[in-house]
Design a protein around this motif. Sequence first.
Motif, mmCIF file in Angstrom:
data_model
loop_
_atom_site.group_PDB
_atom_site.id
_atom_site.type_symbol
_atom_site.label_atom_id
_atom_site.label_comp_id
_atom_site.label_asym_id
_atom_site.label_seq_id
_atom_site.Cartn_x
_atom_site.Cartn_y
_atom_site.Cartn_z
ATOM 1 N N ALA A 184 0.744 -1.471 0.171
ATOM 2 C CA ALA A 184 -0.014 0.019 0.082
ATOM 3 C C ALA A 184 0.963 1.404 0.077
ATOM 4 O O ALA A 184 0.435 2.278 0.300
ATOM 5 N N LEU A 185 1.978 1.112 -0.531
ATOM 6 C CA LEU A 185 2.957 2.299 -0.675
ATOM 7 C C LEU A 185 2.446 3.162 -1.966
ATOM 8 O O LEU A 185 1.928 2.803 -2.564
ATOM 9 N N ARG A 186 3.094 4.372 -1.751
ATOM 10 C CA ARG A 186 3.114 5.187 -2.785
ATOM 11 C C ARG A 186 3.809 4.798 -3.818
ATOM 12 O O ARG A 186 4.789 4.497 -3.811
ATOM 13 N N VAL A 187 3.548 5.121 -5.223
ATOM 14 C CA VAL A 187 4.494 4.798 -6.232
ATOM 15 C C VAL A 187 5.726 5.440 -6.163
ATOM 16 O O VAL A 187 6.918 4.642 -6.275
ATOM 17 N N THR A 188 5.973 6.485 -5.683
ATOM 18 C CA THR A 188 7.401 7.355 -5.569
ATOM 19 C C THR A 188 8.012 6.753 -4.556
ATOM 20 O O THR A 188 9.226 6.493 -4.563
ATOM 21 N N ALA A 189 7.374 6.223 -3.266
ATOM 22 C CA ALA A 189 8.013 5.508 -2.359
ATOM 23 C C ALA A 189 8.536 4.002 -2.831
ATOM 24 O O ALA A 189 9.778 3.884 -2.470
ATOM 25 N N ALA A 190 7.724 3.287 -3.375
ATOM 26 C CA ALA A 190 8.436 2.202 -3.875
ATOM 27 C C ALA A 190 9.677 2.389 -4.993
ATOM 28 O O ALA A 190 10.343 1.498 -4.628
ATOM 29 N N ALA A 191 9.418 3.306 -5.750
ATOM 30 C CA ALA A 191 10.347 3.358 -6.788
ATOM 31 C C ALA A 191 11.774 3.861 -6.044
ATOM 32 O O ALA A 191 12.970 3.481 -6.885
ATOM 33 N N SER A 192 11.725 4.266 -5.050
ATOM 34 C CA SER A 192 12.932 5.041 -4.322
ATOM 35 C C SER A 192 13.825 4.152 -3.364
ATOM 36 O O SER A 192 14.538 4.342 -2.946
ATOM 37 N N ILE A 193 12.997 2.536 -3.293
ATOM 38 C CA ILE A 193 14.011 1.716 -2.201
ATOM 39 C C ILE A 193 14.996 1.454 -2.979
ATOM 40 O O ILE A 193 15.151 0.789 -3.952
ATOM 41 N N LYS A 194 16.170 1.485 -1.984
ATOM 42 C CA LYS A 194 17.548 0.712 -2.143
ATOM 43 C C LYS A 194 17.533 -0.342 -1.342
ATOM 44 O O LYS A 194 16.936 -0.512 -0.307
ATOM 45 N N PHE A 195 18.397 -1.397 -1.925
ATOM 46 C CA PHE A 195 18.692 -2.588 -1.002
ATOM 47 C C PHE A 195 19.360 -2.271 0.113
ATOM 48 O O PHE A 195 19.065 -2.780 1.577
ATOM 49 N N GLU A 196 20.083 -0.971 0.451
ATOM 50 C CA GLU A 196 20.674 -0.660 1.652
ATOM 51 C C GLU A 196 19.508 -0.189 2.635
ATOM 52 O O GLU A 196 19.736 -0.230 3.949
ATOM 53 N N ASP A 197 18.178 0.048 2.187
ATOM 54 C CA ASP A 197 17.329 0.316 3.235
ATOM 55 C C ASP A 197 16.486 -0.713 3.698
ATOM 56 O O ASP A 197 15.588 -0.562 4.583
ATOM 57 N N VAL A 198 16.778 -1.958 3.230
ATOM 58 C CA VAL A 198 16.025 -3.155 3.733
ATOM 59 C C VAL A 198 16.832 -3.870 4.887
ATOM 60 O O VAL A 198 17.981 -4.028 4.835
ATOM 61 N N ASP A 199 16.090 -4.003 6.079
ATOM 62 C CA ASP A 199 16.736 -4.482 7.225
ATOM 63 C C ASP A 199 16.111 -5.703 7.506
ATOM 64 O O ASP A 199 14.996 -5.709 8.064
ATOM 65 N N ILE A 200 16.347 -6.883 6.875
ATOM 66 C CA ILE A 200 15.904 -8.119 6.914
ATOM 67 C C ILE A 200 15.697 -8.671 8.558
ATOM 68 O O ILE A 200 14.795 -8.972 8.818
ATOM 69 N N ASP A 201 16.652 -8.352 9.237
ATOM 70 C CA ASP A 201 16.712 -8.950 10.677
ATOM 71 C C ASP A 201 15.748 -8.190 11.460
ATOM 72 O O ASP A 201 15.197 -8.802 12.387
ATOM 73 N N ALA A 202 15.582 -6.749 11.465
ATOM 74 C CA ALA A 202 14.505 -5.991 12.062
ATOM 75 C C ALA A 202 13.242 -6.255 11.283
ATOM 76 O O ALA A 202 12.329 -5.782 11.962
ATOM 77 N N GLY A 203 13.084 -6.825 10.176
ATOM 78 C CA GLY A 203 11.900 -7.000 9.594
ATOM 79 C C GLY A 203 11.345 -5.543 9.119
ATOM 80 O O GLY A 203 10.026 -5.549 9.190
ATOM 81 N N ARG A 204 12.267 -4.900 8.482
ATOM 82 C CA ARG A 204 11.616 -3.420 7.941
ATOM 83 C C ARG A 204 12.349 -2.910 6.990
ATOM 84 O O ARG A 204 13.480 -3.402 6.757
ATOM 85 N N ILE A 205 11.797 -1.906 6.200
ATOM 86 C CA ILE A 205 12.482 -1.251 4.954
ATOM 87 C C ILE A 205 12.053 0.236 5.373
ATOM 88 O O ILE A 205 11.128 0.778 5.698
ATOM 89 N N ASN A 206 13.417 0.923 5.293
ATOM 90 C CA ASN A 206 13.463 2.388 5.547
ATOM 91 C C ASN A 206 13.116 3.061 4.255
ATOM 92 O O ASN A 206 13.891 3.064 3.538
ATOM 93 N N VAL A 207 11.767 3.347 4.222
ATOM 94 C CA VAL A 207 11.360 4.108 3.154
ATOM 95 C C VAL A 207 11.476 5.574 3.001
ATOM 96 O O VAL A 207 10.917 6.231 3.974
ATOM 97 N N HIS A 208 12.439 6.270 2.179
ATOM 98 C CA HIS A 208 12.707 7.691 2.215
ATOM 99 C C HIS A 208 12.080 8.394 1.386
ATOM 100 O O HIS A 208 11.774 7.809 0.157
ATOM 101 N N LEU A 209 11.504 9.370 1.256
ATOM 102 C CA LEU A 209 10.517 10.356 0.498
ATOM 103 C C LEU A 209 11.192 11.540 0.137
ATOM 104 O O LEU A 209 11.612 11.966 1.546
ATOM 105 N N ARG A 210 10.907 12.055 -0.889
ATOM 106 C CA ARG A 210 11.316 13.586 -1.128
ATOM 107 C C ARG A 210 10.012 14.444 -0.870
ATOM 108 O O ARG A 210 9.262 13.872 -1.549
ATOM 109 N N LYS A 211 10.068 15.396 -0.010
ATOM 110 C CA LYS A 211 9.038 16.469 -0.251
ATOM 111 C C LYS A 211 9.558 17.705 -0.366
ATOM 112 O O LYS A 211 10.388 18.147 0.582
ATOM 113 N N ASN A 212 9.199 18.685 -1.154
ATOM 114 C CA ASN A 212 9.598 19.857 -1.333
ATOM 115 C C ASN A 212 11.262 19.878 -1.418
ATOM 116 O O ASN A 212 11.910 20.426 -0.768
ATOM 117 N N LYS A 213 11.744 18.831 -2.116
ATOM 118 C CA LYS A 213 13.110 18.711 -2.322
ATOM 119 C C LYS A 213 14.095 18.459 -0.971
ATOM 120 O O LYS A 213 15.299 18.341 -1.121
#
Length: 189
Positions: free
Chosen positions: A43-72
Amino acid sequence: DAEINLKHYKYLDWKQIPDFYKYICEMPQRPSVRALRFITLSALRVTAAASIKFEDVDIDAGRINVHLRKNKRLTTPFLLPITSQMKMFLTPYRLGDQWLFQDGFSRPVSERAILGQLVENTPFDTTIHGLRASFSTWCADNEKDPTLRERCLDHIVEGRIVRAYQRSDQLELRRKLLQEWNDYVTSKL
């Protein structure tokens, strides 16, 4: 009260989502199609999904740190809980991939490519925001906690004072809710 002018996006009745997901799973699995599948599950926004890098994925913690840009400016990361269905997307498709959904030129797949798959290659009349609305409506119709639903959508639901005191990310509660959604979405596979 001032009337709020809301734009309603085309969406699928949540009862159609398992058929939709089955359909996109049968399409050639280009990065844009894989991203569309992930968006449906997360249920992510398209911008958020397209910006995920593998370095943002933390399998051990079971989460992805999704970064967004707002107003640059880069916003505080949204913590997306990983469900069992999402795990298949979390290994590089090709050796050396930097982005979760990467095109053939080592760039993140474009939002236009993801939207193109949805509009041009499926018979379903919806938008990405419509898929998010399908999730929200499923939650409402199945009596899921409204605050958790909004937090899964990365919406701000509380006022400043409540946010100042309530510090939990509710990651495990959101994981449980998204897992229920993912089990429903994939029920026709």
